[in-house]
Design an enzyme around this catalytic site. Structure first.
Site, PDB file in Angstrom:
ATOM      1  CG  MET A  91      -1.920  -1.144   1.245  1.00 16.76           C
ATOM      2  SD  MET A  91      -2.941  -1.181   2.730  1.00 16.76           S
ATOM      3  CE  MET A  91      -3.931   0.309   2.505  1.00 16.76           C
ATOM      4  CG  HIS A  92       0.573   3.277   2.546  1.00 12.90           C
ATOM      5  ND1 HIS A  92      -0.742   3.610   2.786  1.00 12.90           N
ATOM      6  CD2 HIS A  92       0.913   2.363   3.494  1.00 12.90           C
ATOM      7  CE1 HIS A  92      -1.173   2.940   3.841  1.00 12.90           C
ATOM      8  NE2 HIS A  92      -0.204   2.173   4.291  1.00 12.90           N
TER       9      HIS A  92
ATOM     10  CG  ASP B  94      -0.183  -5.090   2.180  1.00 10.69           C
ATOM     11  OD1 ASP B  94      -1.061  -4.407   2.755  1.00 10.69           O
ATOM     12  OD2 ASP B  94       1.028  -4.839   2.278  1.00 10.69           O
TER      13      ASP B  94
END
Length: 479
Positions: free
Chosen positions: A77-78, A233
């Site tokens: 992520m991110h 995830d």
């Protein structure tokens, strides 16, 4: 049949399952991380495509893909993947563990609207402060931004030609109105961006597009293979292990640690540093506590004493009462509940009687106390824990699981051996998208054993956790 693709930090995994959700084949491809400066962590999106190509080639070599109906995506992520108007990548992607934008994160977080709308602290690892760092330090690149994608969604763009994301991953950007499950126009405008620079949103179990014909032909897939929205995830892993209903939770003992609980209501409390994100399924959310060093802490200690993690844990025998030696696992800062990027680890209470086994126990107890911190933070928001499942490499240690069960005073369930991670969850989401099935197919795997708390030690672990919190406060004053 259905394929799950999980784009991790160190590698990409492809998994093929059949209609009974049995694993037919799998393939992996490695990825490397570039760290050109302290606090920086980057990858080239071109490497993701190369890894996906290699993994899919491996899957096609291992099994016929002619019966595949859907593909699901999971991923780290991110990450800030920045594209120009021609969909060219403008710079390397700044990853989830890139902390260069800590000043930008603090500036955004100081405005109450960010926590009020996103439901979360603006952490340095999130996407919005990274893009603000680009605006402040690479303005010539910022001016060219036409699209911001998360890592797995750049993979989707290559697979389908569609710029699409889904709720669970997008909730980690800081731009999502997490309660409304939609982009926040005011938060985007605060970063000189707009809805037009964001991908279209779908739920994780919905169709986001179809696999491009040339890729289908390359790997022997039929026409019309759908690509599901997928999930970040941890949300995809939760679908894989069946944690999709309120009261269900899992603790993951991987490199980092996660305490993840599904919820049927949106109940944010940013002050606790609990992550409140959308789940990968409609009308569901999740609460998550994040521990930055779990097995990473044990592996660090193993290197320090010249051993390996398995040998150290095997030496311990039955669960012991916490000793004087105490370990705080903040080797690279901590998220929940401290939101403290500057804090560092500590081993205290050492004495002549402290031997290697006592040190090992202290490390496992330290991570256990960090899990208890996250548990307390999640519980303070109203999150229920009716069932707790353990996953990840650290769950192979009965000692560690019994310590967690005793600290939380609740049983810990261990599933049968198998892969129930992000790739499996992504494949389940692909099945949902292709067939119209719902959460009922995300069943909890067969449980191989239940680790019960040691009732005679629950008070000792509670007292040790109180000392742990006091030690953190003392350590914070030194950092």
């Amino acid at each position: 049949m259905y394929i799950g693709l999980d784009l991790g930090t160190s590698g990409l995994k492809a998994l093929l399952i059949d209609e009974a959700q049995s694993v037919i084949a799998e393939a992996t491809a490695p990825l490397a991380v570039s760290r050109p400066h302290p606090g920086w962590s980057e990858q080239s999106p071109a490497d993701w495509l190369a890894a996906a190509s290699a993994a899919m080639d491996g899957l096609a070599a291992a099994a016929s893909l002619s019966g595949v109906k859907g593909i699901g995506l999971s991923g780290q992520m991110h990450g800030a993947t920045l594209l120009d108007a021609s969909q060219n990548v403008l710079r390397p992607c700044m990853l989830w563990n890139d902390t260069r934008s800590h000043k930008e994160a603090a500036t955004l977080d100081a405005a109450p609207a960010w926590r009020d709308v996103s439901g979360n602290i603006v952490f340095p690892g999130f996407t919005a402060p990274k893009v603000m760092w680009v605006r402040n330090n690479e303005p010539e690149i910022f001016e060219k931004i036409a699209m911001v994608l998360l890592p797995k969604d750049y993979l989707r763009l290559w697979l389908t030609g569609e710029a699409v994301s889904e709720m669970s991953d997008s909730a980690g950007t800081s731009w999502l109105d997490t309660g409304k499950r939609d982009w926040s126009d005011p938060l985007l405008a605060a970063c000189d961006l707009s809805r037009e620079t964001m991908p279209r949103l779908v739920e994780g179990s919905e169709v986001s597009g179809e696999l491009r014909k040339e890729l289908a032909e390359r790997w022997g897939l039929p026409d019309g293979v759908v690509v599901a929205g997928g999930g970040g995830d941890n949300a995809a892993s939760a679908v894989g292990v069946g944690v999709v209903n309120a009261g269900e939770a899992f603790v993951s003992l991987g490199t980092s640690g996660v305490l993840f609980a599904a919820s049927d209501a949106y109940q944010p409390d940013p002050a606790t540093a609990v992550h409140t994100f959308c789940h990968a399924l409609p009308d569901t959310w999740h609460q998550m506590g994040v521990i930055l060093a779990a097995t990473d802490a044990l592996n660090w200690y193993a290197g320090l004493v010249g051993s390996d993690a398995a040998s150290l844990t095997n030496e311990l025998g039955a669960l012991r009462s916490p000793g004087r030696a105490m370990f705080l696992p903040y080797l690279g800062g901590e998220r929940t509940p401290h939101n403290d990027a500057g804090i560092r680890g500590s081993m205290t209470g050492l004495e002549h009687a402290t031997d290697r086994a006592a040190g090992t126990a202290a490390v496992l107890e330290g991570v256990t106390h960090a899990v208890r911190d996250s548990y307390d933070a999640l519980a303070s928001t109203g999150t229920r824990f009716d069932r707790l499942i353990a996953v990840g490499g650290g769950s192979r240690s009965d000692y560690w699981l019994q310590a967690i069960a005793t600290s939380l005073d609740m049983p810990v369930q261990v599933p049968v051996a198998g892969d129930f991670g992000g790739a499996f969850g992504a494949a389940r989401l692909a099945m949902m998208a292709a067939t119209g099935a719902g959460a009922e197919i995300a069943v909890i795997p067969e449980i191989s054993k239940v680790v019960e708390p040691v009732k005679d030690l629950t008070s000792a672990f509670a007292e040790a956790h109180a000392r742990y919190r006091d030690t953190y406060q003392a350590l914070r004053g030194l950092s």
